[in-house]
Design an enzyme around this catalytic site. Structure first.
Site, PDB file in Angstrom:
ATOM      1  N   GLU A  79       1.760 -11.916-108.209  1.00 26.37           N
ATOM      2  CA  GLU A  79       2.683 -11.282-107.555  1.00 26.37           C
ATOM      3  C   GLU A  79       1.944 -10.112-106.526  1.00 26.37           C
ATOM      4  OE1 GLU A  79       5.026  -9.976-111.398  1.00 26.37           O
ATOM      5  OE2 GLU A  79       5.596  -8.958-109.410  1.00 26.37           O
ATOM      6  N   CYS A 111       6.673 -12.594-112.634  1.00 27.56           N
ATOM      7  CA  CYS A 111       5.555 -12.741-113.783  1.00 27.56           C
ATOM      8  C   CYS A 111       5.658 -14.040-114.325  1.00 27.56           C
ATOM      9  CB  CYS A 111       5.736 -11.668-114.988  1.00 27.56           C
ATOM     10  SG  CYS A 111       5.789 -10.065-114.410  1.00 27.56           S
ATOM     11  N   HIS A 233       6.290 -12.873-122.835  1.00 29.31           N
ATOM     12  CA  HIS A 233       5.933 -12.161-121.560  1.00 29.31           C
ATOM     13  C   HIS A 233       5.867 -10.562-121.817  1.00 29.31           C
ATOM     14  CE1 HIS A 233       5.102 -10.211-118.073  1.00 29.31           C
ATOM     15  NE2 HIS A 233       6.469  -9.735-117.813  1.00 29.31           N
TER      16      HIS A 233
END
Ligand code: CAA
Length: 395
Positions: A79, A111, A233
């Site tokens: 990103e 993400c 994450h």
């Protein structure tokens, strides 16, 4: 037959900034950073490191471990892209000297994008068992100086070769997905730093986790007790704890002690605590921290993965650790790399942060710093120039 990870590695900046110095500068108790968000250090990329060099330096290590001739697809998940049109993957493909009979593309969804790369690659590999996919995820997490997000910055890349001859992780087929159109974190094209609604982003992360888990368990029949470890994450290490406690609570497993639940994630947090957020790469750096530091043999154990990308998409999926996985890891190399990084003081951190490349089409050379084998050397006529060095500063 199952497809999965045949080789995996990560790379980050050779420089870090300790959050105790940020705490002093921002007049914040250091415990808020060290314990409240669970971050101790953050990787700070020098001007001659960008997502392309981060990814190429990670990928160079993994292609040595496989028959690279068989790679016919390169997926670059990021990103923090460096071009609105050309895929960052083309630079990496060229730097690594991969076969020209190869499709190369860049994927984006905050993400989450690397998880999308995995899910797109798996059926392709089952259909074409003789081929391999190189998936790279690289990001530079950047928030405003003095903002709440500042201590959760970081930079790094993961590279993995996916194939139908996995040596490290074999992925299961079923996954659970959740998507909702929200503005919790975003970066308009004209901005270098992200906008973020921090508390809302945590809320959306947790909501997506629960929703994705529900679909995953409905589809797969797997239950919480089937899992040995969970990889989340990790925008900051405490987020992993928050996520795991939230999941256990919302599926009615409050009988587990805090200690037991922490034991299911603790090893995954080790590297992120001293690297910081690496957006698309972070969950896989967590996976490597687990595989490389676990005192137990994880062979045969089931691992749960939850990838979250603001905006938002969350996906829960799973995989098994394969027997003999240890011999395919780069554990020593990774640990030595992290130990040998150079510490920046506040002024040096700010100088790296404030460096920006000119946009007038002139010829510019970036200052030389410690990098891996590949560095971003400068610009000429709006074209980025990359340089391959004789040796990596880390070796
Ligand atoms: N000692 C110990 N702990 C302390 C403390 C002290 N002196 N002072 C505060 N704390 C604790 C707080 O109690 C809090 O803990 P809990 O979460 O358990 O309540 C923790 O430290 C953080 O404190 P605040 O909530 O006050 O922190 P903040 O408002 O300054 O910001 C943040 C925290 C929202 C995470 C901010 O850093 C941020 O916006 N980060 C970027 C966004 C982000 O990472 N979001 C995560 C989900 S979105 C995602 O995952 C995608 C992505 O990668 C961005």
């Amino acid at each position: 037959m199952k497809a999965g990870i045949e080789a995996i590695s990560f790379y980050t900046s050779h420089y870090f900034f300790d959050l105790k110095n940020l705490a002093e500068e921002r007049q914040t108790p250091v415990d808020k950073f060290y314990h409240g968000i669970g971050q101790e250090k953050m990787a700070a990329p020098p001007p001659d490191e960008d997502v392309v060099t981060l990814a190429a330096n990670a990928a160079y290590q993994v292609i040595q471990k496989v028959d690279a001739e068989k790679i016919d697809t390169v997926i670059f998940a990021t990103e923090s892209g460096i071009d609105q049109s050309k895929s960052a993957g083309i630079y990496v493909h060229s730097m690594l000297g991969l076969s020209r009979n190869c499709r190369v593309l860049e994927v984006k969804q905050a993400c989450y994008s690397a998880a999308a790369g995995i899910q797109l690659a798996l059926p392709y590999l089952l259909l074409h068992p003789d081929r391999k996919v190189l998936l790279v995820a690289a990001d530079i997490a950047r928030y405003g100086l003095g903002s709440a997000g500042e201590p959760t910055q970081g930079a790094g890349a993961v590279a993995m070769v996916l194939s139908s001859q996995p040596k490290i992780i074999a992925f299961d087929q079923e996954t659970g997905i959740y998507t909702e159109d929200v503005m919790d974190f975003w970066r308009p094209n004209y901005r270098e730093e992200a906008f973020v609604d921090g508390k809302f982003s945590i809320k959306m992360y947790l909501k997506s986790l629960y929703e994705a888990w529900q679909q995953y368990t409905d589809r797969s029949g797997s239950r919480f007790d089937d899992f040995y470890r969970f990889c989340y994450h990790l925008p900051f290490s405490r987020m992993g704890e928050k996520a795991h406690f939230h999941l256990a609570k919302h599926i009615g497993r409050e009988d587990f002690s805090e200690e037991y639940l922490l034991g299911q994630i603790n090893e995954t947090l080790q590297y992120i605590k001293i690297i910081g957020n690496t957006y698309a790469a972070s969950m896989y750096i967590g996976l490597m921290a687990l595989l490389e530091n676990s005192a137990q043999d994880l062979a045969g154990k089931k691992i749960g993965f939850f990838s979250y990308g603001s905006g938002c998409v969350g996906e829960f999926f799973s995989g098994q650790v394969l027997p003999g996985y240890q011999q395919y890891l780069l554990a020593e190399q990774h640990r030595a790399f992290l130990q040998n990084r150079t510490e920046l003081n506040y002024e040096e951190y700010k100088k790296f942060y404030l460096y920006s490349i000119p946009q007038d089409g002139g010829e510019y050379l970036t200052p030389r710093n410690k990098t891996g084998l590949f560095r971003f050397a400068g610009l000429k006529e709006h074209k980025r120039i990359y340089q391959k060095l004789e040796s990596d500063s880390a070796r």
